[in-house]
Design a protein around this motif. Sequence first.
Motif, PDB file in Angstrom:
ATOM      1  N   MET A 154      -1.017   8.148  -7.207  1.00 34.06           N
ATOM      2  CA  MET A 154      -0.415   8.717  -8.398  1.00 34.06           C
ATOM      3  C   MET A 154      -0.879  10.169  -8.540  1.00 34.06           C
ATOM      4  SD  MET A 154      -1.100   7.688 -12.409  1.00 34.06           S
ATOM      5  CE  MET A 154      -0.240   6.157 -12.270  1.00 34.06           C
ATOM      6  N   PRO A 155       0.039  11.100  -8.747  1.00 33.32           N
ATOM      7  CA  PRO A 155      -0.376  12.485  -9.004  1.00 33.32           C
ATOM      8  C   PRO A 155      -1.256  12.557 -10.259  1.00 33.32           C
ATOM      9  CG  PRO A 155       1.973  12.365  -8.543  1.00 33.32           C
ATOM     10  CD  PRO A 155       1.485  10.952  -8.683  1.00 33.32           C
ATOM     11  N   LYS A 156      -2.319  13.316 -10.181  1.00 34.09           N
ATOM     12  CA  LYS A 156      -3.277  13.402 -11.290  1.00 34.09           C
ATOM     13  C   LYS A 156      -2.603  13.742 -12.631  1.00 34.09           C
ATOM     14  CE  LYS A 156      -6.661  16.484 -11.016  1.00 34.09           C
ATOM     15  NZ  LYS A 156      -7.955  17.148 -10.836  1.00 34.09           N
ATOM     16  N   PRO A 157      -1.611  14.643 -12.687  1.00 28.72           N
ATOM     17  CA  PRO A 157      -0.983  14.939 -13.983  1.00 28.72           C
ATOM     18  C   PRO A 157      -0.242  13.756 -14.605  1.00 28.72           C
ATOM     19  CG  PRO A 157      -0.495  16.664 -12.403  1.00 28.72           C
ATOM     20  CD  PRO A 157      -1.148  15.554 -11.642  1.00 28.72           C
ATOM     21  N   LEU A 158       0.071  12.721 -13.814  1.00 22.30           N
ATOM     22  CA  LEU A 158       0.767  11.552 -14.343  1.00 22.30           C
ATOM     23  C   LEU A 158      -0.193  10.435 -14.761  1.00 22.30           C
ATOM     24  CD1 LEU A 158       3.879  11.286 -11.992  1.00 22.30           C
ATOM     25  CD2 LEU A 158       3.640  12.477 -14.187  1.00 22.30           C
ATOM     26  N   PHE A 159      -1.489  10.665 -14.592  1.00 17.71           N
ATOM     27  CA  PHE A 159      -2.479   9.665 -14.991  1.00 17.71           C
ATOM     28  C   PHE A 159      -2.353   9.416 -16.494  1.00 17.71           C
ATOM     29  CE2 PHE A 159      -6.627   8.129 -16.315  1.00 17.71           C
ATOM     30  CZ  PHE A 159      -6.848   7.129 -15.371  1.00 17.71           C
ATOM     31  N   PRO A 160      -2.246   8.152 -16.908  1.00 18.01           N
ATOM     32  CA  PRO A 160      -2.045   7.883 -18.339  1.00 18.01           C
ATOM     33  C   PRO A 160      -3.318   8.044 -19.167  1.00 18.01           C
ATOM     34  CG  PRO A 160      -2.029   5.833 -17.092  1.00 18.01           C
ATOM     35  CD  PRO A 160      -2.169   6.937 -16.087  1.00 18.01           C
ATOM     36  N   ILE A 161      -3.166   8.744 -20.271  1.00 18.19           N
ATOM     37  CA  ILE A 161      -4.216   8.894 -21.279  1.00 18.19           C
ATOM     38  C   ILE A 161      -3.587   8.440 -22.601  1.00 18.19           C
ATOM     39  CG2 ILE A 161      -5.729  10.483 -22.531  1.00 18.19           C
ATOM     40  CD1 ILE A 161      -6.536  10.307 -19.604  1.00 18.19           C
ATOM     41  N   ALA A 162      -4.173   7.464 -23.247  1.00 18.02           N
ATOM     42  CA  ALA A 162      -3.636   6.902 -24.498  1.00 18.02           C
ATOM     43  C   ALA A 162      -2.166   6.513 -24.337  1.00 18.02           C
ATOM     44  CB  ALA A 162      -3.821   7.878 -25.656  1.00 18.02           C
ATOM     45  N   GLY A 163      -1.831   5.966 -23.170  1.00 17.59           N
ATOM     46  CA  GLY A 163      -0.504   5.423 -22.944  1.00 17.59           C
ATOM     47  C   GLY A 163       0.550   6.383 -22.423  1.00 17.59           C
ATOM     48  N   LEU A 164       0.221   7.680 -22.319  1.00 18.91           N
ATOM     49  CA  LEU A 164       1.185   8.667 -21.823  1.00 18.91           C
ATOM     50  C   LEU A 164       0.593   9.445 -20.662  1.00 18.91           C
ATOM     51  CD1 LEU A 164       2.447  10.197 -25.202  1.00 18.91           C
ATOM     52  CD2 LEU A 164       3.608   8.485 -23.801  1.00 18.91           C
ATOM     53  N   PRO A 165       1.435   9.898 -19.723  1.00 17.75           N
ATOM     54  CA  PRO A 165       0.918  10.767 -18.664  1.00 17.75           C
ATOM     55  C   PRO A 165       0.274  12.009 -19.295  1.00 17.75           C
ATOM     56  CG  PRO A 165       3.159  10.066 -18.175  1.00 17.75           C
ATOM     57  CD  PRO A 165       2.866   9.649 -19.590  1.00 17.75           C
ATOM     58  N   VAL A 166      -0.866  12.413 -18.791  1.00 10.91           N
ATOM     59  CA  VAL A 166      -1.614  13.518 -19.395  1.00 10.91           C
ATOM     60  C   VAL A 166      -0.749  14.775 -19.521  1.00 10.91           C
ATOM     61  CG1 VAL A 166      -2.698  14.327 -17.241  1.00 10.91           C
ATOM     62  CG2 VAL A 166      -3.817  14.753 -19.425  1.00 10.91           C
ATOM     63  N   ILE A 167       0.102  15.035 -18.562  1.00  6.65           N
ATOM     64  CA  ILE A 167       0.922  16.248 -18.618  1.00  6.65           C
ATOM     65  C   ILE A 167       2.016  16.163 -19.688  1.00  6.65           C
ATOM     66  CG2 ILE A 167       2.557  15.598 -16.825  1.00  6.65           C
ATOM     67  CD1 ILE A 167       2.358  18.533 -15.839  1.00  6.65           C
ATOM     68  N   GLN A 168       2.333  14.976 -20.135  1.00  8.26           N
ATOM     69  CA  GLN A 168       3.327  14.859 -21.205  1.00  8.26           C
ATOM     70  C   GLN A 168       2.818  15.515 -22.488  1.00  8.26           C
ATOM     71  OE1 GLN A 168       5.225  11.054 -21.627  1.00  8.26           O
ATOM     72  NE2 GLN A 168       6.154  11.590 -23.602  1.00  8.26           N
ATOM     73  N   TYR A 169       1.528  15.461 -22.727  1.00  4.35           N
ATOM     74  CA  TYR A 169       0.958  16.126 -23.904  1.00  4.35           C
ATOM     75  C   TYR A 169       1.164  17.640 -23.814  1.00  4.35           C
ATOM     76  CZ  TYR A 169      -1.159  11.599 -24.844  1.00  4.35           C
ATOM     77  OH  TYR A 169      -1.360  10.261 -25.103  1.00  4.35           O
ATOM     78  N   HIS A 170       1.090  18.176 -22.609  1.00  2.00           N
ATOM     79  CA  HIS A 170       1.342  19.605 -22.402  1.00  2.00           C
ATOM     80  C   HIS A 170       2.788  19.942 -22.766  1.00  2.00           C
ATOM     81  CE1 HIS A 170      -2.073  18.740 -19.802  1.00  2.00           C
ATOM     82  NE2 HIS A 170      -2.297  20.024 -19.637  1.00  2.00           N
ATOM     83  N   ILE A 171       3.706  19.143 -22.236  1.00  2.00           N
ATOM     84  CA  ILE A 171       5.130  19.402 -22.454  1.00  2.00           C
ATOM     85  C   ILE A 171       5.476  19.254 -23.928  1.00  2.00           C
ATOM     86  CG2 ILE A 171       7.470  18.615 -21.901  1.00  2.00           C
ATOM     87  CD1 ILE A 171       6.316  17.909 -19.066  1.00  2.00           C
TER      88      ILE A 171
END
Length: 191
Positions: free
Chosen positions: A1-18
């Motif tokens: 899994m690409p590191k930016p897609l690792f889930p944090i609190a149920g969402l891929p970490v990069i989704q918080y950026h977007i």
Amino acid sequence: MPKPLFPIAGLPVIQYHIEACSKVENLVEVLIIGSYPVSDLSQFIEEMKNTYNIIVRYLQEFTPLGTAGGLYHFRDQIRSGGPTYFFIMNGDVCADFALQEIVEYHKEKQALLTIMATEATRQQSLNYGCMVLDKNGEIAHYVEKPSTFVSTLINCGIYLASLDIFQTMTDVFYAGQNQENFMYDFYKKYY
């Protein structure tokens, strides 16, 4: 899994950026730069476009280039939309993204580069870029992952850059810096 897609609190970490970027006034596009295969991110990118109603594109590096190397390599694509400035965010950062506040500060200072910083312990600071500020709140000294204590003020991996940064990067690059250590050398020379 690409590191930016690792889930944090149920969402891929990069989704918080977007999500944070989608709230910035006049932000038109999100570019994700990395060396992961396009197929690893294509479904996620489509979901982000639909969820946040924003243009999201992935620019794949031919080999990992590091933060500044990737920016420099894709400088024409970054400049193509005619932005006044642009965010640079490390994909593995978890933070309270005060992006609009960073924009206001950047504009007020008419800065080339604004870096979001936070305090860390002395021991933690050895793992991050450390900075010392002058009396005007500008970076007087910067060391990437120092071997000895420099400061407890650390780089959060969130930047706002003016387009003039590319000329500065070109100057550093042609002054004999190698691409692999570009960001480190850039900070060392200019901060």
